[in-house]
Design a protein around this motif. Structure first.
Motif, PDB file in Angstrom:
ATOM      1  N   ASP A 333       8.727  43.349  39.842  1.00  0.00           N
ATOM      2  CA  ASP A 333       9.767  42.679  40.638  1.00  0.00           C
ATOM      3  C   ASP A 333      11.083  42.826  39.882  1.00  0.00           C
ATOM      4  OD1 ASP A 333       9.691  40.712  38.613  1.00  0.00           O
ATOM      5  OD2 ASP A 333       8.190  39.562  39.705  1.00  0.00           O
ATOM      6  N   LEU A 337      14.424  36.938  39.808  1.00  0.00           N
ATOM      7  CA  LEU A 337      13.722  35.991  40.688  1.00  0.00           C
ATOM      8  C   LEU A 337      14.579  35.003  41.466  1.00  0.00           C
ATOM      9  CD1 LEU A 337      10.704  35.002  38.359  1.00  0.00           C
ATOM     10  CD2 LEU A 337      10.884  36.952  39.899  1.00  0.00           C
ATOM     11  N   ASP A 340      13.670  35.098  45.117  1.00  0.00           N
ATOM     12  CA  ASP A 340      12.250  35.116  45.484  1.00  0.00           C
ATOM     13  C   ASP A 340      11.726  33.698  45.742  1.00  0.00           C
ATOM     14  OD1 ASP A 340      12.599  37.725  44.952  1.00  0.00           O
ATOM     15  OD2 ASP A 340      11.271  37.819  43.211  1.00  0.00           O
ATOM     16  N   THR A 342       7.950  31.321  46.098  1.00  0.00           N
ATOM     17  CA  THR A 342       6.533  31.298  45.747  1.00  0.00           C
ATOM     18  C   THR A 342       5.924  30.014  46.293  1.00  0.00           C
ATOM     19  OG1 THR A 342       4.960  31.565  43.924  1.00  0.00           O
ATOM     20  CG2 THR A 342       6.797  30.102  43.521  1.00  0.00           C
ATOM     21  N   ARG A 343       4.620  29.961  46.339  1.00  0.00           N
ATOM     22  CA  ARG A 343       3.958  28.740  46.808  1.00  0.00           C
ATOM     23  C   ARG A 343       3.354  28.021  45.607  1.00  0.00           C
ATOM     24  NH1 ARG A 343       3.754  28.513  52.075  1.00  0.00           N
ATOM     25  NH2 ARG A 343       2.056  27.032  52.253  1.00  0.00           N
ATOM     26  N   GLU A 356       6.407  25.804  49.617  1.00  0.00           N
ATOM     27  CA  GLU A 356       7.145  26.972  49.169  1.00  0.00           C
ATOM     28  C   GLU A 356       8.358  26.505  48.358  1.00  0.00           C
ATOM     29  OE1 GLU A 356       7.309  30.551  51.663  1.00  0.00           O
ATOM     30  OE2 GLU A 356       9.492  30.331  51.482  1.00  0.00           O
ATOM     31  N   ALA A 359      11.057  30.931  43.393  1.00  0.00           N
ATOM     32  CA  ALA A 359      10.098  31.456  42.415  1.00  0.00           C
ATOM     33  C   ALA A 359      10.373  30.951  40.996  1.00  0.00           C
ATOM     34  CB  ALA A 359      10.104  32.978  42.441  1.00  0.00           C
ATOM     35  N   ASP A 366       2.794  29.702  37.822  1.00  0.00           N
ATOM     36  CA  ASP A 366       2.545  31.134  37.642  1.00  0.00           C
ATOM     37  C   ASP A 366       1.763  31.363  36.345  1.00  0.00           C
ATOM     38  OD1 ASP A 366       3.528  34.039  38.418  1.00  0.00           O
ATOM     39  OD2 ASP A 366       3.868  33.830  36.261  1.00  0.00           O
TER      40      ASP A 366
END
Ligand code: BYC
Length: 480
Positions: A333, A337, A340, A342-343, A356, A359, A366
């Motif tokens: 990526d 970020l 971006d 993420t969940r 959500e 990121a 993560d």
């Protein structure tokens, strides 16, 4: 010790110095004096809170070089004469920042003023865990299941002590007076203390028995592996190089945990198969459900060490370049970020779900996800051992929301299977999932020391391999 006196290695670690190092300490008299005045305080902390069992010497690995050849040098050493030193991995002069808003710029050899407070905080939190674990493990020598295990305990202890040195070096060398004050405070806080506890939760828990020790080195040291992995990515190059070298030593701690639990499971499975019964307590072993409860406890407490699923702290650390991701350079990526999503795990109206988020805000989860995948590999190994003895019962990681005190799940009660339950039911059933006083008493009752060469306690199988090619029967420790 056999290795050291006068040894000058290829990478410049001089063992004739009071503080062995490869950071040219001799060229910086002020820093050298500051560290030399911290050293006796460290030694006094070690003698008061380090290993309590008196020993003459221990077969230890000492770093005499950071290069491929010499970083693991073995010999019998008196514990308090272990040469705690300061070792950084080789500097890569081309190294550039791999992530965040400074991506592509050269890494820093000094601390930028605007990030000073955050960097110091990260180093202090990391540094705080190292002496904490030594304190937690202080009394385990009294009940070691074999000389081999005793030696491994002490190896872990001296290296955690060296990791404290690693962080104290950074504080002294780069953070001036407040760095020196933090270095003193690292010796003043104490695991489990009412007045000045260690910073992170797991490091105030007890490690009263060897099953706990093996679970701790499997689950909690593994958080160390992952956190060090992210700090190794840091734009602050001295921190990165320190963590890279610490990770080498950390591999041994992982081995102690993984094979330690292997051997407990193996002994239990052996007896279950031999006697065609689950009731192995009376045979001097640890019943599988008790192993599972200890696993549940150490795993859930270690998950708490990753912080909240949504964290502005971690977003700031990442954007500033202070703390990267696991395997940062292998990620496909933009390494920035900002755009971006993420969940992350969340709880709404008492129901487990996901939301959500940006990121950057989700980076603690993560890292935790990578950690969980790694933990799964241990469970697979242990289940293979059970299978090999024809035992059909299996171990499992509990649900990520089980027994949590930090983050999204801290206000809900969740079973190992992932079912949300009320406070009453949790109260009633938690003894099915977490070690009870009865379980702990039984485990403790098995902890009788075995100090005879080549002998092993009843509750654990001998290791498949010794240390550094030596057999299990080797005299790894000479008691005082
Ligand atoms: N207990 O934004 P949040 C190792 C605090 S182990 C108590 O959710 P953040 C080793 C947090 O400090 C690896 N407090 O979390 C293993 C923050 O307080 P402040 C050690 C906790 O900041 C075995 C507040 O809650 N290294 O090496 O994103 C043997 C809100 O936090 C806990 C590191 O951890 C907790 N469990 O992430 C020997 C790396 N969790 O700042 C050694 C350095 C959170 O508002 N540390 N809090 O006062 C970090 O990267 C981060 O500090 C953390 C937390 C990942 C720990």
């Amino acid at each position: 010790m056999t290795t050291s006196a006068g040894h000058q290695s290829g990478h410049g670690i001089d063992y004739t110095e009071r503080i062995p190092n490869n950071v040219d300490l001799a060229d910086d008299r002020r820093l050298q004096r500051a560290l030399e005045s911290w050293q006796p305080k460290f030694l006094s902390w070690w003698s008061q809170t380090g290993p309590a069992l008196p020993t003459r010497d221990v077969y230890l690995r000492t770093a005499v070089d950071v290069g491929r050849e010499g970083w693991a040098h073995f010999g019998h050493v008196a514990l308090d004469e272990y040469r705690w030193g300061i070792f950084l991995a080789e500097r890569d002069r081309e190294r550039r920042i791999a992530f965040g808003t400074h991506k592509g710029e050269p890494v820093w050899q000094k601390v930028p003023g605007e990030y000073r407070a955050e960097l110091r905080r990260l180093i202090v939190v990391q540094g705080d865990t190292e002496p904490a674990s030594v304190e937690q493990q202080r009394n385990l020598g009294a009940t070691a299941p074999s000389l081999y295990d005793l030696r491994n305990l002490f190896q872990v202890n001296v290296e955690e002590g060296r990791h404290l040195w690693a962080m104290v070096y950074l504080l002294h060398a780069y953070f001036g007076r407040d760095g020196r004050e933090e270095a003193e405070a690292l010796l003043r806080r104490n695991s489990g203390s009412e007045d000045s506890p260690r910073i992170l939760g797991a490091f105030n828990e007890e490690t009263p028995d060897w099953l706990s020790f093996f679970m701790f080195t499997y689950f909690t040291d593994r958080d160390g592996k992952y956190q060090l992995g992210t700090l190794k990515e840091s734009a602050f190059d001295p921190l990165s190089r320190t963590c890279e070298f610490m990770l080498k030593e950390e591999a041994h701690h992982m081995m102690v945990g993984t094979t330690g639990v292997d051997r407990v499971v193996e002994r239990t499975a052996q007896l279950m198969a031999e006697h065609d019964s689950d009731e192995v307590a009376a045979l001097g072993a640890i019943p599988l459900p008790v192993v599972q409860k200890y696993l549940n406890f150490h795993y859930s407490v270690s998950l708490d060490l990753f912080g909240s699923e949504t964290s502005t702290n971690v977003a700031n650390y990442f954007s500033a370049g202070l703390k990267g991701r696991w395997a940062e350079e292998r990620r496909a990526d933009d390494h920035v970020l900002t755009d971006d999503a993420t969940r992350v795990d969340s709880v709404a109206d008492g129901t487990l779900g996901q939301t959500e988020v940006n990121a950057l805000l989700g980076l603690n989860q993560d890292l935790r996800d990578a950690y969980i995948a790694d933990c799964e590999s241990g469970v697979k190994r242990w289940n293979k051992i059970l299978d090999s003895y024809g035992v059909s019962a299996r171990l499992a990681l509990p649900h990520v929301a089980f027994n949590r005190h930090v983050g999204a799940f801290k206000d809900v009660h969740v079973t190992p299977a992932g079912e949300v339950v009320g406070a009453d039911e949790w109260e009633r059933r938690q003894g099915d999932w977490l070690p009870t006083p009865v379980d702990k008493t039984h485990v403790l009752s098995l902890m009788r020391p075995v100090y005879e060469r080549g002998k092993i306690a009843s509750w654990v199988a001998p290791p498949r391999n010794g240390i550094n090619g030596k057999p299990f029967e080797y005299e790894y420790v000479h008691l005082a």
